[in-house]
Design an enzyme around this catalytic site. Structure first.
Site, PDB file in Angstrom:
ATOM      1  CG  HIS A  82      -1.742   1.230   1.362  1.00  0.00           C
ATOM      2  ND1 HIS A  82      -2.910   1.379   0.659  1.00  0.00           N
ATOM      3  CD2 HIS A  82      -1.572   2.364   2.079  1.00  0.00           C
ATOM      4  CE1 HIS A  82      -3.422   2.569   0.940  1.00  0.00           C
ATOM      5  NE2 HIS A  82      -2.632   3.184   1.802  1.00  0.00           N
ATOM      6  CG  ASP A 161     -11.653   3.794   5.765  1.00  0.00           C
ATOM      7  OD1 ASP A 161     -11.156   4.646   6.519  1.00  0.00           O
ATOM      8  OD2 ASP A 161     -11.397   3.743   4.550  1.00  0.00           O
ATOM      9  NE  ARG A 168      -9.883  10.553   9.444  1.00  0.00           N
ATOM     10  CZ  ARG A 168      -9.024   9.768   8.784  1.00  0.00           C
ATOM     11  NH1 ARG A 168      -9.420   8.624   8.263  1.00  0.00           N
ATOM     12  NH2 ARG A 168      -7.777  10.121   8.641  1.00  0.00           N
ATOM     13  CB  SER A 183      -8.275   5.183   7.575  1.00  0.00           C
ATOM     14  OG  SER A 183      -8.570   5.287   6.217  1.00  0.00           O
ATOM     15  CE  LYS A 187      -8.584   2.447   3.156  1.00  0.00           C
ATOM     16  NZ  LYS A 187      -8.667   3.876   2.969  1.00  0.00           N
TER      17      LYS A 187
HETATM   18  N1  URA Z   1      -5.415   7.146   3.196  1.00  0.00           N
HETATM   19  C1  URA Z   1      -6.367   6.380   3.759  1.00  0.00           C
HETATM   20  O1  URA Z   1      -6.715   5.322   3.251  1.00  0.00           O
HETATM   21  N2  URA Z   1      -6.922   6.822   4.914  1.00  0.00           N
HETATM   22  C2  URA Z   1      -6.566   7.960   5.507  1.00  0.00           C
HETATM   23  O2  URA Z   1      -7.093   8.279   6.544  1.00  0.00           O
HETATM   24  C3  URA Z   1      -5.595   8.745   4.905  1.00  0.00           C
HETATM   25  C4  URA Z   1      -5.017   8.315   3.742  1.00  0.00           C
END
Ligand code: URA
Length: 434
Positions: A82, A161, A168, A183, A187
């Site tokens: 990621h 999320d 947010r 977050s 995922k």
């Molecule tokens: N990327 C994400 O997936 N979540 C966040 O909170 C910030 C960047």
């Protein structure tokens, strides 16, 4: 505890138990905690922070707010990568097939671009027919059979999320390390992976502009991932100038394909090998980084990595001929050079400004519902440290219209700064945290 008791406790700096965190998130997903209450809790977390136990409790609650994929039927270690996002970051497109060709399973769920950074899904969709919306059963079957599938997040993976991020985003609470940690990991862990490599980008084109903040985020992600029983390695990489030369969807996909063909810009090749080697070691097919790098290089040299990409493209309904003929991904009608104004060396190249120029050409989105033009973008001929002569092209803008090209060319020119002496680009790989 009522929602306002929970918010008050965190507002006053108290520690929340795992049960309290889980119940708050569950009730939010069921509609029993209002958006404004979740927003208030996020602000309290932003100001007061969460310790590791609370961050893991939040991650776990968000992870279990939806479906968690079960890849236990797929033999071998499942490893994903990621990136926190940068400009010109097309690493996933060459990395995933390369690592799969070396024998590690890669179930990759990626995102779309928003703002100045691009998204892997938009780049993949430049390949005609490529379908990033596979049903879960097909995704799992493809990971088992082909070794890799490249898809987008579905509505049922970590739905908390998606809803929390939307809040947010409009309540100034994105930039909280525990919230970002929960977050990202909720995922990624919903993919059913065994291990994860994280590219935490630092610099002007990145989400984290300072190295200290990026390091804190990387450490938080590694600690929290380990609590979840996953092997996690984070690498801080520099994002002051764009990665590679291409910025824009089809242009970037073509550049990533070049890497699998044995070419591609040096920085892109290097990051692909750095992340690929970590994935091979985590995936158990190499004992050391050196052995992993040599295995990856041989998979490029013998053509198996490129063939793996063709197989993935075919399996996901795309045109495999695009792998050999990038013009099938579309070409922009206007290509305009941006000329160097004077003699010297490129001192800096503002990644954010280049990302915004590409977005204004139509390569990215201002709002989630905006459409993307795969063919437009920017190709950087000169990067930090390169010598320039007056009139020489610094970059080429690929645009839909002359007017777009003209405007973007000015923006690109403004992203460059020059010096009389050669400047050296920042090191690409800054730190490894495991
Ligand atoms: N990327 C994400 O997936 N979540 C966040 O909170 C910030 C960047």
């Amino acid at each position: 505890m009522t929602p306002s008791d929970v918010i008050r406790a965190k507002r006053d700096g108290q520690k929340l138990t795992a049960d309290v965190v889980r119940s708050f998130v569950d009730r939010f997903v069921r509609g029993e905690v209002a958006d404004y209450q979740m927003s208030a809790l996020c602000m309290a977390v932003y100001l007061r922070g969460l310790d590791d136990a609370e961050t893991w409790a939040l991650t776990e609650a968000m992870l279990h707010s939806g479906r968690v994929l079960d890849l236990s039927s797929v033999p071998g270690q499942k490893v994903d990568k990621h990136s926190t996002g940068g400009v010109g970051d097309k690493v996933s497109i060459c990395l995933a097939p390369l690592v799969a060709a070396a024998g590690v399973k890669v179930p990759m769920i990626s995102g779309r671009g928003l703002g100045h950074t691009g998204g892997t899904l938009d780049k993949l969709e430049a390949i005609p027919g490529f379908d990033v919306r596979l049903p879960v059963e097909r995704f799992v079957a493809q990971v088992a059979e082909v070794g890799c599938a490249l898809v987008g997040q579905t509505d049922d993976l970590a739905p908390a999320d998606r809803r929390m991020y939307a809040l947010r985003d409009v309540t100034a609470t994105v930039e909280s390390i525990p919230l970002i940690t929960a977050s990202i990991l909720s995922k990624k862990l919903a993919e059913g992976i065994d291990a994860l490599v994280l590219d935490v980008k630092v610099g002007r084109g990145a989400f984290m502009e300072s190295r200290a903040r990026a390091r804190a985020l990387a450490r938080s992600l590694v600690r929290c991932g380990k609590r979840g029983g996953k092997k996690v390695v984070a690498i801080l990489t520099s994002m002051d100038e764009p990665l590679g030369r291409a910025v824009g969807n089809a242009l970037e996909t073509a550049e990533a394909i070049d890497v699998l063909r044995g070419g591609g810009p040096r920085d892109l090749v290097e990051l692909t090998l750095v992340f690929g080697a970590e994935m091979l070691v985590l995936g158990g097919v190499a004992k050391s980084i050196a052995q992993a790098r040599s295995l990856l290089s041989s998979r490029i040299a013998d053509g198996t990595a490129l063939e793996k990409l063709r197989t993935i493209v075919r399996a996901q309904g795309g045109d495999p001929a695009a792998v050999d003929d990038p013009s099938r991904m579309g070409t922009a009608p206007v290509i305009r050079p941006v000329s160097a104004p004077k003699r010297g060396f490129v001192r800096s190249l503002d990644a954010r400004a280049i990302g915004l120029a590409a977005m204004s050409l139509g390569a990215g989105r201002r709002r989630a519902e905006d459409a993307i033009d795969p063919a437009v973008g920017i190709v950087l001929e000169k990067k930090i440290g390169d010598a320039v002569h007056p009139g020489e092209p610094l970059a080429r803008v690929h645009a839909k219209t002359e007017a777009d090209a003209e405007r973007a060319a000015e923006e690109v020119a403004g992203a460059y700064a020059f010096a009389a002496r050669r400047a050296h680009p920042a090191r690409l790989v800054l730190e490894r945290i495991s």
